[in-house]
Design a protein around this motif. Structure first.
Motif, mmCIF file in Angstrom:
data_model
loop_
_atom_site.group_PDB
_atom_site.id
_atom_site.type_symbol
_atom_site.label_atom_id
_atom_site.label_comp_id
_atom_site.label_asym_id
_atom_site.label_seq_id
_atom_site.Cartn_x
_atom_site.Cartn_y
_atom_site.Cartn_z
ATOM 1 N N UNK A 16 34.063 30.857 45.910
ATOM 2 C CA UNK A 16 35.257 30.403 45.905
ATOM 3 C C UNK A 16 36.153 31.169 44.827
ATOM 4 N N UNK A 17 37.546 30.829 44.769
ATOM 5 C CA UNK A 17 38.497 31.436 44.222
ATOM 6 C C UNK A 17 39.172 30.684 42.982
ATOM 7 N N UNK A 18 39.635 31.357 41.930
ATOM 8 C CA UNK A 18 40.523 30.628 41.057
ATOM 9 C C UNK A 18 41.541 31.708 40.371
ATOM 10 N N UNK A 19 42.698 31.194 40.050
ATOM 11 C CA UNK A 19 43.815 32.034 39.403
ATOM 12 C C UNK A 19 44.070 31.558 38.278
ATOM 13 N N UNK A 20 43.839 32.481 37.139
ATOM 14 C CA UNK A 20 44.225 31.999 35.822
ATOM 15 C C UNK A 20 45.668 32.642 35.414
ATOM 16 N N UNK A 21 46.343 31.855 34.640
ATOM 17 C CA UNK A 21 47.653 32.551 34.272
ATOM 18 C C UNK A 21 47.620 32.445 32.618
ATOM 19 N N UNK A 60 36.356 45.575 34.218
ATOM 20 C CA UNK A 60 34.757 45.534 33.968
ATOM 21 C C UNK A 60 34.171 45.645 35.401
ATOM 22 N N UNK A 61 33.053 46.533 35.228
ATOM 23 C CA UNK A 61 32.342 46.967 36.376
ATOM 24 C C UNK A 61 31.782 45.607 37.033
ATOM 25 N N UNK A 62 31.647 44.568 36.541
ATOM 26 C CA UNK A 62 30.894 43.538 37.064
ATOM 27 C C UNK A 62 31.906 42.736 38.016
ATOM 28 N N UNK A 66 36.491 42.150 43.072
ATOM 29 C CA UNK A 66 36.434 40.769 43.297
ATOM 30 C C UNK A 66 37.897 40.162 42.425
ATOM 31 N N UNK A 67 38.051 40.961 41.368
ATOM 32 C CA UNK A 67 39.209 40.042 40.493
ATOM 33 C C UNK A 67 40.452 41.206 40.523
ATOM 34 N N UNK A 68 41.476 40.616 40.555
ATOM 35 C CA UNK A 68 42.798 41.400 40.480
ATOM 36 C C UNK A 68 43.603 40.626 39.231
ATOM 37 N N UNK A 76 56.533 37.731 30.532
ATOM 38 C CA UNK A 76 55.533 37.865 29.459
ATOM 39 C C UNK A 76 54.323 37.170 29.940
ATOM 40 N N UNK A 77 53.977 37.321 31.238
ATOM 41 C CA UNK A 77 52.598 36.544 31.831
ATOM 42 C C UNK A 77 51.942 37.417 32.680
ATOM 43 N N UNK A 78 50.663 37.170 32.479
ATOM 44 C CA UNK A 78 49.563 37.699 32.792
ATOM 45 C C UNK A 78 48.722 36.714 33.879
ATOM 46 N N UNK A 79 48.335 37.497 34.913
ATOM 47 C CA UNK A 79 47.529 36.443 36.016
ATOM 48 C C UNK A 79 46.127 37.474 36.084
ATOM 49 N N UNK A 80 45.102 36.434 36.500
ATOM 50 C CA UNK A 80 44.026 37.060 36.901
ATOM 51 C C UNK A 80 43.629 36.170 38.195
ATOM 52 N N UNK A 81 43.556 36.953 39.435
ATOM 53 C CA UNK A 81 43.115 36.240 40.641
ATOM 54 C C UNK A 81 41.558 36.765 40.691
ATOM 55 N N UNK A 82 40.742 35.562 40.815
ATOM 56 C CA UNK A 82 39.443 35.808 41.021
ATOM 57 C C UNK A 82 38.925 35.284 42.248
ATOM 58 N N UNK A 83 38.366 36.211 42.972
ATOM 59 C CA UNK A 83 37.603 35.980 44.308
ATOM 60 C C UNK A 83 36.161 36.120 44.268
ATOM 61 N N UNK A 84 35.462 35.376 45.349
ATOM 62 C CA UNK A 84 34.016 35.512 45.502
ATOM 63 C C UNK A 84 33.522 35.295 44.172
ATOM 64 N N UNK A 85 33.700 34.274 43.652
ATOM 65 C CA UNK A 85 33.183 33.955 42.140
ATOM 66 C C UNK A 85 31.520 33.663 42.277
ATOM 67 N N UNK A 86 30.913 33.984 41.312
ATOM 68 C CA UNK A 86 29.297 34.051 41.000
ATOM 69 C C UNK A 86 29.277 33.143 39.738
ATOM 70 N N UNK A 87 28.063 32.574 39.957
ATOM 71 C CA UNK A 87 27.687 31.636 38.851
ATOM 72 C C UNK A 87 27.835 32.554 37.501
ATOM 73 N N UNK A 88 27.446 33.815 37.442
ATOM 74 C CA UNK A 88 27.527 34.580 36.164
ATOM 75 C C UNK A 88 29.019 34.751 35.628
#
Length: 121
Positions: A16-21, A60-62, A66-68, A76-88
């Motif tokens: 799945x995917x999540x987006x952090x702000x 990070x290489x890991x 998958x992440x952007x 003054x905002x940063x985002x992290x789009x996380x796709x293809x999430x893994x348990x790790x």
């Protein structure tokens, strides 16, 4: 005074995917780099990704591919789009501002309170 307000964590299934702000509030003049770190249980905090004010991103290489990470300097905002999430990828994700300066303050590193990301397999 300055605060980092994070949002977007939660529970998601693997794949799945999540987006952090993360928004820095206050009268801010400049932020050199904004980034995300994470800490898994029993492990040290590690860099996930960061981005300079000019838009140069580092991952990070890991998480490469998958992440952007992106930022909106005007907000003054940063985002992290996380796709293809893994348990790790599970852990507490912390927002970081490196060399942030504003009216009445300057910090080499400023941290958010952290937001939990849990990926179920």
């Amino acid at each position: 005074q300055v605060h980092l307000v994070e949002s977007g964590g939660g529970l998601v299934q693997a794949g799945g995917s999540l987006r952090l702000s993360c928004a820095a509030s206050g009268s801010i003049f400049s932020i050199d780099a904004m980034g995300w770190y994470r800490q898994a249980p029993g492990k040290q905090r590690e860099l996930v990704a960061d981005i300079t004010s000019f838009g140069r991103a580092n991952y990070a290489d890991s998480v490469k591919g998958r992440f952007t990470i992106s930022r909106d300097n005007a907000k003054s905002t940063v985002y992290l789009e996380m796709n293809s999430l893994k348990s790790e990828d599970t852990g507490v994700y912390y927002c970081n501002c490196h060399r942030i300066a504003g009216r009445g303050f300057a910090f080499n590193d400023l941290w958010g309170q952290g937001t939990q990301v849990t990926v179920s397999s």
